[in-house]
Design an enzyme around this catalytic site. Structure first.
Site, mmCIF file in Angstrom:
data_model
loop_
_atom_site.group_PDB
_atom_site.id
_atom_site.type_symbol
_atom_site.label_atom_id
_atom_site.label_comp_id
_atom_site.label_asym_id
_atom_site.label_seq_id
_atom_site.Cartn_x
_atom_site.Cartn_y
_atom_site.Cartn_z
ATOM 1 N N THR A 106 0.855 -1.195 0.000
ATOM 2 C CA THR A 106 0.000 0.000 0.000
ATOM 3 C C THR A 106 0.886 1.239 0.000
ATOM 4 O O THR A 106 0.680 2.173 -0.781
ATOM 5 C CB THR A 106 -0.928 -0.007 1.232
ATOM 6 O OG1 THR A 106 -1.810 -1.132 1.107
ATOM 7 C CG2 THR A 106 -1.749 1.270 1.334
ATOM 8 N N GLN B 105 0.614 -9.720 -6.446
ATOM 9 C CA GLN B 105 0.065 -11.079 -6.630
ATOM 10 C C GLN B 105 0.833 -11.868 -7.683
ATOM 11 O O GLN B 105 0.490 -13.026 -7.963
ATOM 12 C CB GLN B 105 -1.429 -11.018 -6.989
ATOM 13 C CG GLN B 105 -2.300 -10.329 -5.945
ATOM 14 C CD GLN B 105 -2.437 -11.106 -4.638
ATOM 15 O OE1 GLN B 105 -2.064 -12.275 -4.527
ATOM 16 N NE2 GLN B 105 -2.973 -10.457 -3.613
ATOM 17 N N CYS C 55 -9.115 -6.540 1.452
ATOM 18 C CA CYS C 55 -8.846 -5.148 1.835
ATOM 19 C C CYS C 55 -10.118 -4.319 1.797
ATOM 20 O O CYS C 55 -10.208 -3.288 2.434
ATOM 21 C CB CYS C 55 -7.820 -4.543 0.898
ATOM 22 S SG CYS C 55 -6.351 -5.540 0.772
ATOM 23 N N ASN D 266 -5.798 -9.213 -8.106
ATOM 24 C CA ASN D 266 -5.951 -9.913 -6.833
ATOM 25 C C ASN D 266 -7.322 -10.547 -6.639
ATOM 26 O O ASN D 266 -7.481 -11.433 -5.820
ATOM 27 C CB ASN D 266 -5.661 -8.950 -5.672
ATOM 28 C CG ASN D 266 -6.427 -7.661 -5.766
ATOM 29 O OD1 ASN D 266 -6.340 -6.942 -6.754
ATOM 30 N ND2 ASN D 266 -7.208 -7.358 -4.756
ATOM 31 N N SER E 76 5.174 -6.852 -1.804
ATOM 32 C CA SER E 76 4.698 -6.959 -0.429
ATOM 33 C C SER E 76 5.255 -8.224 0.220
ATOM 34 O O SER E 76 5.256 -9.294 -0.405
ATOM 35 C CB SER E 76 3.168 -7.006 -0.428
ATOM 36 O OG SER E 76 2.693 -7.239 0.887
ATOM 37 N N GLY E 77 5.702 -8.113 1.475
ATOM 38 C CA GLY E 77 6.280 -9.259 2.161
ATOM 39 C C GLY E 77 5.269 -10.319 2.574
ATOM 40 O O GLY E 77 5.529 -11.517 2.480
ATOM 41 N N HIS E 78 4.082 -9.871 3.006
ATOM 42 C CA HIS E 78 3.175 -10.861 3.608
ATOM 43 C C HIS E 78 2.405 -11.691 2.592
ATOM 44 O O HIS E 78 1.712 -12.645 2.957
ATOM 45 C CB HIS E 78 2.239 -10.205 4.637
ATOM 46 C CG HIS E 78 1.137 -9.366 4.088
ATOM 47 N ND1 HIS E 78 -0.162 -9.796 4.063
ATOM 48 C CD2 HIS E 78 1.137 -8.129 3.570
ATOM 49 C CE1 HIS E 78 -0.916 -8.823 3.555
ATOM 50 N NE2 HIS E 78 -0.146 -7.809 3.250
HETATM 51 N N1 PLP Z 1 -1.802 -4.633 -4.320
HETATM 52 C C1 PLP Z 1 -2.435 -5.795 -4.471
HETATM 53 C C2 PLP Z 1 -2.687 -6.341 -5.843
HETATM 54 C C3 PLP Z 1 -2.871 -6.511 -3.348
HETATM 55 O O1 PLP Z 1 -3.514 -7.678 -3.501
HETATM 56 C C4 PLP Z 1 -2.642 -5.955 -2.065
HETATM 57 C C5 PLP Z 1 -3.176 -6.629 -0.859
HETATM 58 O O2 PLP Z 1 -4.138 -7.346 -0.918
HETATM 59 C C6 PLP Z 1 -1.953 -4.738 -1.966
HETATM 60 C C7 PLP Z 1 -1.551 -4.104 -3.115
HETATM 61 C C8 PLP Z 1 -1.653 -4.110 -0.626
HETATM 62 O O3 PLP Z 1 -0.570 -4.778 -0.029
HETATM 63 P P1 PLP Z 1 -0.198 -4.576 1.517
HETATM 64 O O4 PLP Z 1 -1.161 -5.400 2.302
HETATM 65 O O5 PLP Z 1 1.234 -5.070 1.611
HETATM 66 O O6 PLP Z 1 -0.300 -3.126 1.822
#
Ligand code: PLP
Length: 376
Positions: free
Chosen positions: A71, A180, A324, A150, A200-202
């Protein structure tokens, strides 16, 4: 034992990541900016992770800026690049199916004087590079296009689109949200023609609260967070060394098996599709050639949230779309032509390296029971 099929929302940190985070929190807790030995050791640990992640995208470690997650990476990419390049070229082009962290940021920039052009899929539900190229012009400073969607697993033609844009409009900065796609498909900065890449790490078994933005050498991104000038002044704030080390450890583990896992997941998806095809009133919203890690379906007549909680009562965790958006229906499915009751009954099943055929069978059996028992 529960069956976890919500890996697009988050993944379980792998043991290697947990161990790396623990070591950084117990033995190696210095501030990487400190000039003494404890600081240096933290810096060295962070450098190790930076090199692993940079190598995985074919980049120089100096091009990687650590953030708190994708994000923030997406915010930094859009806000930082538009601030650097948007004085004269005040238009931004994005796809119409971006994650909220791109879409909402673009919408905010729109309020602040930028114009945003959103490129949609055609009637066949597919994106075309030519449509992005046609949306571009001399007045565009930035194009942002995710690699894998996603919600549906749809793979956007990033490589082809960025190549065409760079040929005709070399001044345009190209950004791709690879959250993704990363560690599932090859994500290589130069092959993608990307100036900026969000990670993104998680989502890759590394743990929450860490991400990165790749910034191509020579590309300018003005900081969003100012302060102590960490991360070359692009992102101030003491780095989360434990989470960065965890991210690095997870990538080190996953990077060598990208292709093998893709093949295994393709077989798993085929199994899931075959089991779903035996059921009545189930429609598939994901394309056949999408990422095998994400399958979006609709259970006709059963509202997503109600079915989700029924499945949860059976120990099966899926999502009703994008986690999200917390239950709020996103417009993304509509962009892919999935609307009305079909969108209201959408479920996202997202797999990981650890998902097994037996778990998918458990999901199918719970879904079958839900189709009989769930009302509305
Ligand atoms: N972009 C995509 C395509 C995602 O699927 C997500 C999270 O679901 C994000 C960005 C946001 O990532 P983060 O949770 O690391 O902020």
């Amino acid at each position: 034992m529960s069956v976890y099929l919500d890996n697009a929302a988050t993944t379980k940190p792998c043991e290697e990541a947990v161990r790396a985070a623990l070591a950084a929190m117990t033995e190696n807790f210095g501030n990487p900016s400190s000039l003494h030995r404890a600081g240096l050791e933290a810096q060295l640990a962070m450098d190790g992770a930076r090199k692993i992640i940079a190598d995985s995208i074919g980049a120089d470690p100096s091009c990687l800026c650590f953030t708190s997650g994708a994000t923030e990476s997406n915010n930094l990419a859009l806000r930082g690049a538009s601030a650097a390049y948007g004085r004269k070229a005040k238009r931004i082009v994005i796809s119409s199916v971006e994650h909220a962290s791109v879409e909402e940021t673009a919408a905010d920039l729109e309020k602040k004087g930028f114009e945003v052009t959103r490129v949609s899929p055609r009637e066949d539900g597919r994106f075309y590079a030519a449509d992005f190229l046609n949306a571009c012009g001399e007045d565009v400073c930035l194009v942002s296009m995710m690699y894998v969607n996603n919600e549906t697993g749809y793979i956007l033609p990033v490589k082809e689109t960025f190549a065409m844009i760079k040929r005709k409009f070399p001044h345009i900065i190209t950004h791709t949200d690879c959250v993704q796609a990363y560690m599932k498909l090859a994500v290589k900065a130069s092959a993608l023609n990307a100036d900026l890449i969000s990670l993104s790490g998680h989502k890759v078994h590394g743990g929450k609260g860490v991400g990165a933005l790749y910034i191509k050498k020579g590309v300018r991104v003005l900081p969003v967070v100012t302060g102590g000038k960490q991360e070359k002044g692009i992102r101030s704030g003491t780095e989360s060394v434990p989470m960065i080390c965890a991210f690095g450890a997870a990538v080190e583990k996953l990077a060598p098996t990208i292709n093998d896992r893709w093949e295994r997941l393709t077989a798993l998806k085929a199994h899931l599709m075959s089991r779903l095809s035996e059921m009545e009133n189930i429609s598939v919203n994901s394309p056949d050639d999408g990422s095998p890690y994400v399958v979006n379906i609709s259970a006709e007549g059963k509202r997503s949230e109600i079915m989700l909680h029924f499945l949860e009562s059976k120990g099966v965790y899926v999502s009703s779309g994008s986690a999200c958006s917390k239950g709020q229906q996103s417009g993304v499915l509509g962009q892919f032509g999935i609307t009305g009751k079909r969108a209201d009954s959408a479920l996202r099943i997202s797999m990981s390296a650890e998902t097994t055929e037996a778990e998918l069978d458990e999901f199918i059996s719970a879904l079958g029971e839900g189709m009989e028992k769930v009302r509305g």
